[in-house]
Design an enzyme around this catalytic site. Structure first.
Site, short mmCIF file in Angstrom:
data_model
loop_
_atom_site.label_atom_id
_atom_site.label_comp_id
_atom_site.label_asym_id
_atom_site.label_seq_id
_atom_site.Cartn_x
_atom_site.Cartn_y
_atom_site.Cartn_z
N ASP A 360 0.84 -1.19 0.00
CA ASP A 360 0.00 0.00 0.00
C ASP A 360 0.88 1.25 0.00
O ASP A 360 0.41 2.34 -0.30
CB ASP A 360 -0.92 0.01 1.22
CG ASP A 360 -1.91 1.15 1.20
OD1 ASP A 360 -2.63 1.28 0.19
OD2 ASP A 360 -1.96 1.93 2.17
N GLU A 365 7.03 7.08 -3.38
CA GLU A 365 5.60 7.25 -3.72
C GLU A 365 5.12 8.69 -3.59
O GLU A 365 4.03 9.02 -4.08
CB GLU A 365 4.73 6.39 -2.80
CG GLU A 365 4.71 6.88 -1.37
CD GLU A 365 3.76 6.10 -0.46
OE1 GLU A 365 2.92 5.36 -0.97
OE2 GLU A 365 3.88 6.26 0.77
#
Length: 432
Positions: A360, A365
């Site tokens: 996740d 990111e």
């Protein structure tokens, strides 16, 4: 079943803050709580439902509690309702610049922040769509506080600009604080408060959902059926029952994950810098060394905070630790991307080390989190490289994303703002 009546004393009625505190209290109990005023009913765990009762001063609220821990729930709810409100504020209304705003942020924050007066949060929010960065920090000039999330940036240069602009408080609407230069904050006299826990169940449930989907290749199966292909090749998974789960980080989320794994019939091993021996005493898990966990676990789930520097958790999973794992191991990370050396992970995937990987969060990111790049040219190839592996599932930092978690984040963040403004204790929300 237990029940009692409460006559509303506050001139604002049961406004946003008591509604939020009642809801957050009820969530912690298994018993069902129902509030009613003049025939209208509300679920005690839902702050918006409570607010819709429009209980004004003088209203009689009937509270009904039914379940295995009803006595404890009644006592906790009564304590919230009878709380005395401290007096004395730094500001009549605390002005907050809210960075990185999404529509779902407003769902609870706007409703909870609208009241003014005795016992209210007394917060005025300016919603900004942009992230907090060195280029945008000046937007907070003249505000008492900023409210930021995991993908906002608060290195020294940003913290110093916030201080220059008059900001005295950084409100993190998340548990992690690795994106804030704490040394700079201390030097500038800026208080940093976080949400230490919102919904550990949300994160742990997402972790198990992801790794189960990766294990059974649900993403591939879904796409194949959409192509009218019902063949089973490429979809072979393994039973989780009787396998060994290794939980790295046994705080509230790690404990929730351990309980889920136990429910699957797995043996649970734990590793933590500060072991909680009560978990061993109740038979939930057995603490082992990091090396033993890596050697024995069929499923490794990461729930540690990201701590930089020597002895920290940065790149907790790296080339050496991957080499120590079993072949065909499963790995899931719903904590922080920096826990895993992304290049080492990709090399391990290429070498067919993993049966399944579920992420996740991932290193690098930040520029992608909560943004739509569907029409942009590819500037970062990490996602493209990760998603080429059929045994890997990637989601967009959404493990926290449930209604219960959003409610808790808003309530705790605004409680932190109130505590700062009124000189009240911060408890575990304080980042030192």
């Amino acid at each position: 079943m237990k029940s009692f009546d409460y006559v509303v004393k506050n001139p604002l009625g049961i406004h946003a803050r008591p509604a939020a505190r009642i809801a957050q209290t009820c969530i912690n109990f298994k018993s069902e709580v129902l509030l009613s005023v003049d025939g209208a009913e509300a679920n005690g765990s839902n702050v918006l439902s409570i607010l819709r009762l429009e209980a004004i001063m003088g209203s009689t609220v009937h509270i009904q509690v039914d379940g295995p821990d009803e006595e404890e729930a009644v006592a906790a709810i009564q304590a919230v309702l009878n709380e005395e409100t401290p007096k004395g504020k730094k500001a009549e209304v605390l002005k907050v610049a809210f960075f990185g705003t999404k529509s779902y942020d407003r769902l609870f924050f706007s409703e909870l922040a609208k009241d003014r007066g005795e016992g209210a949060y007394n917060v005025e929010i300016k919603y900004l769509k942009t992230r907090l960065t060195e280029d945008t920090a000046e937007l907070a000039n003249g505000y008492d506080a900023v409210c930021i999330f995991v993908n906002d940036e608060a290195p020294r240069a940003v913290v110093e600009q916030l201080h220059k602009g008059g900001v005295k408080l950084i409100l993190l609407r998340c548990a992690g604080f690795n994106n804030v230069d704490m040394e700079a904050a201390r030097e500038c006299g800026i208080t940093v408060l976080r949400v230490p826990a919102y919904s550990p169940y949300a994160v742990a449930e997402h972790a198990m959902t992801l790794i189960t989907a990766a294990n059974r290749r649900i993403h591939k199966a879904y796409n194949k059926v959409g192509d009218n292909n019902f063949a089973l090749n490429g979809l072979l998974g393994v039973d989780l029952h009787n396998k060994i789960a290794g939980i790295m980080g046994t705080g509230r989320i790690g404990v929730c994950m351990a309980r889920i794994c136990k429910g699957y019939g797995m043996t649970v091993l734990g590793w933590d810098a500060f072991p909680n021996k009560k978990l061993e005493e109740e038979g939930l898990l057995t603490y082992v060394s990091k090396e033993e966990l890596l050697n024995r676990a069929d499923l490794i789930s990461l729930h540690a905070p990201l701590i930089m520097g020597e002895g920290g958790t940065y790149h907790l999973i790296n080339r050496e630790t991957i080499a120590e794992m079993k072949d065909n191991v499963m790995l899931v990370n719903t904590s922080r991307g920096g826990l895993v050396d992304i290049e080492a992970l990709i090399d391990g995937l290429k070498a067919n080390k993993f049966h399944a990987v579920a992420l996740d969060v991932y290193e690098g990111e930040d520029e992608n989190v909560y943004t739509d790049h569907s029409e942009d040219m590819l500037s970062n190839d990490i996602v493209a490289r990760l998603t080429m592996f059929p045994n890997l599932i990637l989601t967009s930092h959404q493990a926290f994303f449930t209604r219960e978690a959003l409610q808790a984040i808003a309530a705790v963040t605004l409680e932190n703002a109130k505590n700062f403004n009124e000189g009240l204790p911060y408890g575990p929300a304080e980042v030192k």
